[in-house]
Design a protein around this motif. Structure first.
Motif, PDB file in Angstrom:
ATOM      1  N   SER A  94       0.805  -1.224   0.000  1.00  0.00           N
ATOM      2  CA  SER A  94       0.000   0.000   0.000  1.00  0.00           C
ATOM      3  C   SER A  94       0.836   1.271   0.000  1.00  0.00           C
ATOM      4  O   SER A  94       0.383   2.304  -0.493  1.00  0.00           O
ATOM      5  CB  SER A  94      -0.950   0.006   1.198  1.00  0.00           C
ATOM      6  OG  SER A  94      -1.934  -0.977   1.020  1.00  0.00           O
ATOM      7  N   THR A  95       2.030   1.227   0.528  1.00  0.00           N
ATOM      8  CA  THR A  95       2.836   2.449   0.569  1.00  0.00           C
ATOM      9  C   THR A  95       3.658   2.668  -0.698  1.00  0.00           C
ATOM     10  O   THR A  95       4.072   3.801  -0.952  1.00  0.00           O
ATOM     11  CB  THR A  95       3.783   2.454   1.782  1.00  0.00           C
ATOM     12  OG1 THR A  95       4.620   1.312   1.725  1.00  0.00           O
ATOM     13  CG2 THR A  95       3.003   2.480   3.069  1.00  0.00           C
ATOM     14  N   ILE A  96       3.870   1.629  -1.493  1.00  0.00           N
ATOM     15  CA  ILE A  96       4.653   1.812  -2.720  1.00  0.00           C
ATOM     16  C   ILE A  96       3.949   2.761  -3.675  1.00  0.00           C
ATOM     17  O   ILE A  96       4.585   3.471  -4.443  1.00  0.00           O
ATOM     18  CB  ILE A  96       4.987   0.446  -3.389  1.00  0.00           C
ATOM     19  CG1 ILE A  96       6.125   0.598  -4.401  1.00  0.00           C
ATOM     20  CG2 ILE A  96       3.775  -0.138  -4.066  1.00  0.00           C
ATOM     21  CD1 ILE A  96       7.454   0.823  -3.770  1.00  0.00           C
ATOM     22  N   ASP A  97       2.630   2.821  -3.599  1.00  0.00           N
ATOM     23  CA  ASP A  97       1.847   3.741  -4.421  1.00  0.00           C
ATOM     24  C   ASP A  97       2.210   5.189  -4.105  1.00  0.00           C
ATOM     25  O   ASP A  97       2.303   6.021  -5.000  1.00  0.00           O
ATOM     26  CB  ASP A  97       0.354   3.502  -4.180  1.00  0.00           C
ATOM     27  CG  ASP A  97      -0.517   4.442  -4.979  1.00  0.00           C
ATOM     28  OD1 ASP A  97      -0.316   4.523  -6.204  1.00  0.00           O
ATOM     29  OD2 ASP A  97      -1.397   5.086  -4.393  1.00  0.00           O
ATOM     30  N   ASN A  98       2.446   5.473  -2.834  1.00  0.00           N
ATOM     31  CA  ASN A  98       2.785   6.838  -2.423  1.00  0.00           C
ATOM     32  C   ASN A  98       4.203   7.232  -2.811  1.00  0.00           C
ATOM     33  O   ASN A  98       4.566   8.398  -2.699  1.00  0.00           O
ATOM     34  CB  ASN A  98       2.622   6.981  -0.911  1.00  0.00           C
ATOM     35  CG  ASN A  98       1.212   6.730  -0.470  1.00  0.00           C
ATOM     36  OD1 ASN A  98       0.266   7.013  -1.192  1.00  0.00           O
ATOM     37  ND2 ASN A  98       1.058   6.166   0.710  1.00  0.00           N
ATOM     38  N   ILE A  99       4.992   6.278  -3.239  1.00  0.00           N
ATOM     39  CA  ILE A  99       6.358   6.566  -3.669  1.00  0.00           C
ATOM     40  C   ILE A  99       6.430   6.640  -5.196  1.00  0.00           C
ATOM     41  O   ILE A  99       6.962   7.595  -5.757  1.00  0.00           O
ATOM     42  CB  ILE A  99       7.331   5.501  -3.130  1.00  0.00           C
ATOM     43  CG1 ILE A  99       7.357   5.557  -1.609  1.00  0.00           C
ATOM     44  CG2 ILE A  99       8.712   5.668  -3.727  1.00  0.00           C
ATOM     45  CD1 ILE A  99       8.042   4.396  -0.945  1.00  0.00           C
ATOM     46  N   ILE A 100       5.884   5.637  -5.859  1.00  0.00           N
ATOM     47  CA  ILE A 100       6.034   5.544  -7.309  1.00  0.00           C
ATOM     48  C   ILE A 100       5.233   6.599  -8.057  1.00  0.00           C
ATOM     49  O   ILE A 100       5.742   7.250  -8.957  1.00  0.00           O
ATOM     50  CB  ILE A 100       5.662   4.127  -7.800  1.00  0.00           C
ATOM     51  CG1 ILE A 100       6.740   3.165  -7.341  1.00  0.00           C
ATOM     52  CG2 ILE A 100       5.511   4.084  -9.308  1.00  0.00           C
ATOM     53  CD1 ILE A 100       6.510   1.740  -7.729  1.00  0.00           C
ATOM     54  N   ARG A 101       3.963   6.776  -7.698  1.00  0.00           N
ATOM     55  CA  ARG A 101       3.105   7.716  -8.439  1.00  0.00           C
ATOM     56  C   ARG A 101       3.677   9.137  -8.432  1.00  0.00           C
ATOM     57  O   ARG A 101       3.866   9.730  -9.494  1.00  0.00           O
ATOM     58  CB  ARG A 101       1.684   7.680  -7.896  1.00  0.00           C
ATOM     59  CG  ARG A 101       0.704   8.473  -8.729  1.00  0.00           C
ATOM     60  CD  ARG A 101      -0.673   8.498  -8.081  1.00  0.00           C
ATOM     61  NE  ARG A 101      -1.139   7.194  -7.699  1.00  0.00           N
ATOM     62  CZ  ARG A 101      -2.125   6.540  -8.296  1.00  0.00           C
ATOM     63  NH1 ARG A 101      -2.742   7.089  -9.311  1.00  0.00           N
ATOM     64  NH2 ARG A 101      -2.512   5.362  -7.868  1.00  0.00           N
ATOM     65  N   PRO A 102       3.984   9.740  -7.258  1.00  0.00           N
ATOM     66  CA  PRO A 102       4.561  11.095  -7.299  1.00  0.00           C
ATOM     67  C   PRO A 102       5.921  11.136  -7.990  1.00  0.00           C
ATOM     68  O   PRO A 102       6.231  12.113  -8.680  1.00  0.00           O
ATOM     69  CB  PRO A 102       4.708  11.473  -5.819  1.00  0.00           C
ATOM     70  CG  PRO A 102       3.752  10.611  -5.101  1.00  0.00           C
ATOM     71  CD  PRO A 102       3.685   9.341  -5.886  1.00  0.00           C
ATOM     72  N   TRP A 103       6.722  10.092  -7.847  1.00  0.00           N
ATOM     73  CA  TRP A 103       8.039  10.070  -8.479  1.00  0.00           C
ATOM     74  C   TRP A 103       7.907  10.130 -10.007  1.00  0.00           C
ATOM     75  O   TRP A 103       8.608  10.903 -10.660  1.00  0.00           O
ATOM     76  CB  TRP A 103       8.796   8.818  -8.048  1.00  0.00           C
ATOM     77  CG  TRP A 103      10.134   8.661  -8.665  1.00  0.00           C
ATOM     78  CD1 TRP A 103      11.213   9.493  -8.549  1.00  0.00           C
ATOM     79  CD2 TRP A 103      10.544   7.612  -9.529  1.00  0.00           C
ATOM     80  NE1 TRP A 103      12.262   9.010  -9.265  1.00  0.00           N
ATOM     81  CE2 TRP A 103      11.882   7.847  -9.885  1.00  0.00           C
ATOM     82  CE3 TRP A 103       9.914   6.471 -10.026  1.00  0.00           C
ATOM     83  CZ2 TRP A 103      12.590   7.007 -10.724  1.00  0.00           C
ATOM     84  CZ3 TRP A 103      10.626   5.637 -10.851  1.00  0.00           C
ATOM     85  CH2 TRP A 103      11.941   5.917 -11.198  1.00  0.00           C
ATOM     86  N   ILE A 104       7.005   9.333 -10.577  1.00  0.00           N
ATOM     87  CA  ILE A 104       6.794   9.334 -12.026  1.00  0.00           C
ATOM     88  C   ILE A 104       6.248  10.681 -12.479  1.00  0.00           C
ATOM     89  O   ILE A 104       6.689  11.235 -13.496  1.00  0.00           O
ATOM     90  CB  ILE A 104       5.821   8.197 -12.447  1.00  0.00           C
ATOM     91  CG1 ILE A 104       6.390   6.841 -12.113  1.00  0.00           C
ATOM     92  CG2 ILE A 104       5.441   8.309 -13.908  1.00  0.00           C
ATOM     93  CD1 ILE A 104       7.427   6.322 -13.040  1.00  0.00           C
ATOM     94  N   ILE A 105       5.300  11.230 -11.729  1.00  0.00           N
ATOM     95  CA  ILE A 105       4.720  12.523 -12.110  1.00  0.00           C
ATOM     96  C   ILE A 105       5.789  13.608 -12.092  1.00  0.00           C
ATOM     97  O   ILE A 105       5.882  14.417 -13.015  1.00  0.00           O
ATOM     98  CB  ILE A 105       3.551  12.887 -11.164  1.00  0.00           C
ATOM     99  CG1 ILE A 105       2.377  11.945 -11.421  1.00  0.00           C
ATOM    100  CG2 ILE A 105       3.122  14.334 -11.355  1.00  0.00           C
ATOM    101  CD1 ILE A 105       1.249  12.068 -10.417  1.00  0.00           C
ATOM    102  N   VAL A 106       6.618  13.611 -11.072  1.00  0.00           N
ATOM    103  CA  VAL A 106       7.677  14.618 -10.964  1.00  0.00           C
ATOM    104  C   VAL A 106       8.688  14.467 -12.101  1.00  0.00           C
ATOM    105  O   VAL A 106       9.105  15.447 -12.715  1.00  0.00           O
ATOM    106  CB  VAL A 106       8.371  14.523  -9.589  1.00  0.00           C
ATOM    107  CG1 VAL A 106       9.673  15.269  -9.570  1.00  0.00           C
ATOM    108  CG2 VAL A 106       7.444  15.037  -8.513  1.00  0.00           C
ATOM    109  N   GLU A 107       9.076  13.238 -12.400  1.00  0.00           N
ATOM    110  CA  GLU A 107      10.076  13.001 -13.449  1.00  0.00           C
ATOM    111  C   GLU A 107       9.565  13.389 -14.828  1.00  0.00           C
ATOM    112  O   GLU A 107      10.277  13.980 -15.615  1.00  0.00           O
ATOM    113  CB  GLU A 107      10.497  11.532 -13.457  1.00  0.00           C
ATOM    114  CG  GLU A 107      11.358  11.135 -12.284  1.00  0.00           C
ATOM    115  CD  GLU A 107      12.700  11.831 -12.284  1.00  0.00           C
ATOM    116  OE1 GLU A 107      13.331  11.938 -13.346  1.00  0.00           O
ATOM    117  OE2 GLU A 107      13.105  12.290 -11.204  1.00  0.00           O
ATOM    118  N   ARG A 108       8.347  13.035 -15.126  1.00  0.00           N
ATOM    119  CA  ARG A 108       7.820  13.258 -16.472  1.00  0.00           C
ATOM    120  C   ARG A 108       7.298  14.667 -16.677  1.00  0.00           C
ATOM    121  O   ARG A 108       7.303  15.161 -17.792  1.00  0.00           O
ATOM    122  CB  ARG A 108       6.709  12.259 -16.769  1.00  0.00           C
ATOM    123  CG  ARG A 108       7.221  10.847 -16.833  1.00  0.00           C
ATOM    124  CD  ARG A 108       6.541  10.141 -17.909  1.00  0.00           C
ATOM    125  NE  ARG A 108       7.130   8.821 -18.071  1.00  0.00           N
ATOM    126  CZ  ARG A 108       6.602   7.910 -18.817  1.00  0.00           C
ATOM    127  NH1 ARG A 108       5.493   8.155 -19.459  1.00  0.00           N
ATOM    128  NH2 ARG A 108       7.183   6.758 -18.956  1.00  0.00           N
TER     129      ARG A 108
END
Length: 175
Positions: A94-108
Motif C-alpha cells: 500500500s505504501t509503494i503507491d505513495n512513492i512511485i506515483r509522485p516520483w513518475i509525475i515529478v520526473e515526467r
C-alpha cells in the motif's frame, strides 16, 4: 500562452496515467510475491485483480490483499501467513503507491518533487480520490502560469531599462 498551457496539460496527463499504471504494476508484482510466499492458489489471478483494482486510489490493492489475508487466517487457519500477508500489504504494497506515483509525475512533468507531492496530497484532501489526478494538474498549471507571468515581467523590465517604455492609449484619451 494557450499553446504552452495545453502542452503542459498533455505532458501532465500522460505523467499521471503513467504513474498510475506503474504504481499498479508495482503493487501487483509485490502483492503477487506475497501471495506466493503465503501459499495462496491462483496467484496470477490475484495479481491481475490487484493490478486492476490498484488503479483506484486509497483502497485499490487492499481490496485484494485484505480478503486474502483474512482467508488465510480464518478460512485456512494459517494465522501466521494471514498476519504476515496483512503486515506486508500495509507496510509495502500500500505504501509503494505513495512513492512511485509522485516520483513518475515529478520526473515526467518536470515538477519539483515537493510540488508534485503537495499536488497529490492537496488534491486528495480537497477532492478525495479524484484529487490524485486533479491535484498535480492544478499545480502544473499554476507553475506554468507563474513562469509565463515571470517572463512577462522580465520582458517589461527589459523594455523599461532600454528606455523603450511603450504607453498604450485608450481611444479618446491621450497617452
Amino acid at each position: 500562452y494557450e499553446q504552452q498551457l495545453l502542452m503542459e496539460f498533455e505532458v501532465l496527463v500522460r505523467a499521471v496515467v503513467a504513474g498510475s499504471i506503474a504504481s499498479a504494476m508495482a503493487q501487483s508484482v509485490l502483492a503477487g510475491l506475497a501471495f506466493w510466499f503465503a501459499g495462496l492458489q491462483s496467484v496470477f489471478l490475484l495479481m491481475a485483480l490487484t493490478a486492476l483494482l490498484a488503479m483506484v486510489p486509497f483502497v485499490g490493492a487492499s481490496l485484494v490483499w485484505i480478503p486474502a489475508s483474512l482467508w488465510l487466517a480464518f478460512g485456512e487457519g494459517n494465522m501466521t501467513a494471514g498476519i504476515s500477508l496483512a503486515v506486508f500489504g500495509i507496510v509495502i504494497v500500500s505504501t509503494i503507491d505513495n512513492i512511485i506515483r509522485p516520483w513518475i509525475i515529478v520526473e515526467r512533468a518536470s515538477l519539483h518533487p515537493l510540488a508534485g507531492l503537495l499536488g497529490v496530497l492537496g488534491g486528495v484532501q480537497a477532492l478525495g480520490p479524484v484529487g490524485v489526478f486533479i491535484g498535480p494538474i492544478v499545480v502544473a498549471f499554476l507553475q506554468t502560469l507563474l513562469m509565463l507571468l515571470h517572463r512577462e515581467f522580465a520582458l517589461g523590465d527589459e523594455n523599461a531599462a532600454a528606455g523603450g517604455i511603450v504607453q498604450k492609449s485608450t481611444p479618446g484619451f491621450p497617452a
